[in-house]
Design a protein around this motif. Structure first.
Motif, PDB file in Angstrom:
ATOM      1  N   CYS A 134      -5.940  -2.445   4.145  1.00 59.00           N
ATOM      2  CA  CYS A 134      -5.078  -2.415   2.955  1.00 59.00           C
ATOM      3  C   CYS A 134      -4.418  -3.790   2.782  1.00 59.00           C
ATOM      4  N   CYS A 158       0.847  -1.186   0.000  1.00 57.65           N
ATOM      5  CA  CYS A 158       0.000   0.000   0.000  1.00 57.65           C
ATOM      6  C   CYS A 158       0.888   1.243   0.000  1.00 57.65           C
ATOM      7  N   VAL A 203       1.061   3.642   2.138  1.00 57.71           N
ATOM      8  CA  VAL A 203       1.664   3.923   3.443  1.00 57.71           C
ATOM      9  C   VAL A 203       2.937   3.088   3.598  1.00 57.71           C
ATOM     10  N   HIS A 224      -5.057   1.922   5.749  1.00 60.14           N
ATOM     11  CA  HIS A 224      -3.902   1.286   6.390  1.00 60.14           C
ATOM     12  C   HIS A 224      -4.104   1.220   7.903  1.00 60.14           C
ATOM     13  N   CYS A 260      -1.445  -4.657   3.314  1.00 60.20           N
ATOM     14  CA  CYS A 260      -0.469  -4.988   4.362  1.00 60.20           C
ATOM     15  C   CYS A 260      -1.044  -5.991   5.353  1.00 60.20           C
ATOM     16  N   SER A 296      -6.041   6.275   1.675  1.00 62.80           N
ATOM     17  CA  SER A 296      -5.008   5.244   1.827  1.00 62.80           C
ATOM     18  C   SER A 296      -4.503   5.180   3.257  1.00 62.80           C
TER      19      SER A 296
END
Length: 80
Positions: free
Chosen positions: A75, A20, A22, A70, A77, A66
């Protein structure tokens, strides 16, 4: 190899780069700034819109959405 094994192997092989924006931002920061960003992300008193605005001023291409995804674990991750 079963079908699920084949699908899983293909998924793992096709995953390239950060999951993502981030994660991308975190990967491009110096260690001290990375720690600061991680602390800000963990602090629920700091709005994700503020985090996004400061990152954009520093040249990071990232949207507030985003950052929010996150932080909420929505997301890529969090999907491993």
């Amino acid at each position: 190899m079963g079908l699920l094994d084949e699908i899983t192997a293909e998924q793992d092989a096709s995953r390239v780069g950060p999951r993502c924006y981030v994660a991308l931002a975190l990967g491009n920061l110096a260690a001290d700034e990375r720690a600061d960003l991680e602390a800000a992300l963990d602090d629920k008193g700091i709005r994700h819109t503020v985090i996004g605005a400061v990152l954009r001023r520093r040249g990071v291409k990232i949207g507030d959405h985003s950052v929010g995804r996150h932080r909420r674990g929505l997301c890529g991750c969090s999907r491993g």
